[in-house]
Design an enzyme around this catalytic site. Structure first.
Site, short mmCIF file in Angstrom:
data_model
loop_
_atom_site.label_atom_id
_atom_site.label_comp_id
_atom_site.label_asym_id
_atom_site.label_seq_id
_atom_site.Cartn_x
_atom_site.Cartn_y
_atom_site.Cartn_z
N ASP A 120 0.80 -1.23 0.00
CA ASP A 120 0.00 0.00 0.00
C ASP A 120 0.83 1.28 0.00
OD1 ASP A 120 -2.65 -0.99 -0.11
OD2 ASP A 120 -2.45 -1.70 1.95
N ASP A 178 -7.10 -3.66 -5.73
CA ASP A 178 -6.72 -2.36 -5.13
C ASP A 178 -5.28 -1.97 -5.47
OD1 ASP A 178 -8.42 -4.15 -3.75
OD2 ASP A 178 -8.43 -2.96 -1.93
N1 GLY Z 1 -7.48 -1.36 0.04
C1 GLY Z 1 -8.46 -1.75 0.94
C2 GLY Z 1 -9.82 -1.17 0.73
O1 GLY Z 1 -10.16 -0.63 -0.28
O2 GLY Z 1 -10.59 -1.30 1.65
#
Ligand code: GLY
Length: 400
Positions: A120, A178
């Site tokens: 992330d 994501d």
């Molecule tokens: N990346 C995690 C979410 O969108 O909750």
């Protein structure tokens, strides 16, 4: 000095907002006024939020019924959205209280540049230090961002052709949709360093995801598990959606935004085609409601009673505004109109918090992790971040 600062802020607006649009879009003058007020209101809200924040913590959410906050440390995937939103609000209001708070919290966040345990880092470091570097370019920010890109790159595997999202069990190589949102950091790193390996990792990840993550109807799975030894896909499933075969709304939004951004960075038409396919899945879905604020999952079993997800809506609005600048006139108008309606609805009392309420967050009614029963129908930092970004994109398009 004022002139220089104004010039730098304008550069920031142009370079980071990506809302060039060659068509004349029929704008809603009322919405423009509402958006300007939203920025003033949001700045006041974030001052409430900052007053309630423990020194080394980041806002996660707030529960209005119990008047309780949930905070995180800097390693949580959302830690970049708070400084990122403060910088967007500063760009619109020139309120230095917000800028100073962004600088304070960036100092807490900066150690994550060496975090190799998460995919992330794009969210965490680009939405924050990337924005700061555009307002006030500095070799310190550049070094932090380059270190972050190096840390993210350590999670790429050439056999799978993807950056690993989550550290699973030994037989798991988990990649989530994501992760498309973390590629911008890598594109930036190649642009700044001249080292093309970051770019190659980003496009390989985008290609592998395009090949494996999508269904025939152009919706995407949330999680893929790969065989790390062969690169074969072992499982297609969900973590945050209603079911393995459902279309989790935020996942569709991440894909839409991620492929639009990958097209912007590469100018390779196959990514634009992918973004358009995702947009068409969303816009033509029979359960995409008439107010365009998506249910938390397109296949939630209790539609029309299912919860909406303001975060998915804000991400979709921001992505559609950018995408409207890359497509033919008919599609451009469709995307723009949809984004405009989303912004109007999010600005209404149902979604926008009343002054001083909602713990200082801007928007209400986000859905974080339904299967986990966490962060349900609450404010979320990423809903606020992409709402602010979408409003800036909207202003840029209609004021051009
Ligand atoms: N990346 C995690 C979410 O969108 O909750």
């Amino acid at each position: 000095m004022r002139i220089i600062i104004t010039f730098l802020i304008l550069c920031f607006a142009c370079k980071n907002i990506h809302a060039q649009n060659k068509y004349h879009q029929k704008s809603d003058k009322d919405l423009l006024k509402i958006i300007n007020k939203n920025f003033t209101d949001a700045a006041a809200q974030y001052k409430v939020l900052m007053q309630n924040l423990p020194a080394d913590k980041f806002p996660k959410t707030y529960f209005p019924i119990t008047d309780k906050y949930e905070f995180s440390n800097s390693g949580w995937w959302c830690s970049g959205f708070y400084p990122g939103t403060l910088l967007y609000l500063y760009q619109q209001t020139k309120d230095t209280v917000l800028y100073n708070e962004a600088m304070r919290i960036l100092n807490v966040l900066k150690k994550e540049q060496f975090n190799t345990g998460t995919h992330d880092l794009g969210f965490m470091m680009y939405c924050s230090f990337g924005n700061a570097n555009l307002i006030n370019p500095s070799s310190v920010y550049k070094e932090i961002l380059l270190n972050s890109a190096k840390s993210l790159s350590t999670r790429f595997d050439t056999t799978v052709g993807c950056i690993k999202s989550w550290n699973g069990k030994p037989n798991e190589y988990l990649v989530i949709i994501d992760n498309m949102m973390n590629l911008k950091l890598l594109f930036w790193a190649t642009e700044v360093s001249g080292d093309s390996s970051f770019y190659r990792i980003a496009v390989t990840h985008a290609n592998t995801t395009m090949k494996n993550h999508f269904r025939a109807d152009n919706s995407s799975y949330h999680v893929l598990n790969y065989n790390a030894a062969t690169g074969a896909v072992l499982q297609k499933k969900t973590a945050q959606g209603f079911a393995d075969e459902s279309a989790w709304a935020r996942g569709q939004a991440w894909g839409l935004y991620g492929y639009t951004e990958t097209y912007r960075e590469t100018k390779d038409k196959k990514y634009l085609d992918q973004a358009n396919k995702i947009a068409q899945f969303i816009l033509s879905h029979p359960d995409f409601p008439s107010d365009k604020i998506a249910y938390w999952d397109f296949n939630a079993p209790d539609i029309p009673g299912a919860l909406r997800d303001a975060s998915a809506a804000a991400i979709m609005a921001s992505a559609l505004l950018e995408l409207s600048g890359y497509v033919n006139k008919k599609l451009s108008k469709e995307y723009f109109k949809t984004a405009q309606l989303i912004l109007k609805k999010l600005s209404g009392e149902k979604y926008k918090a009343a002054a001083g309420s909602n713990g200082g967050f801007i928007l209400k009614h986000g859905v974080g992790h339904m299967p986990n029963k966490t962060e349900i129908d609450v404010p979320l930092t990423y809903a606020d971040y992409y709402f602010a970004e979408a409003m800036i994109r909207y202003k840029q398009i209609v004021n051009k």
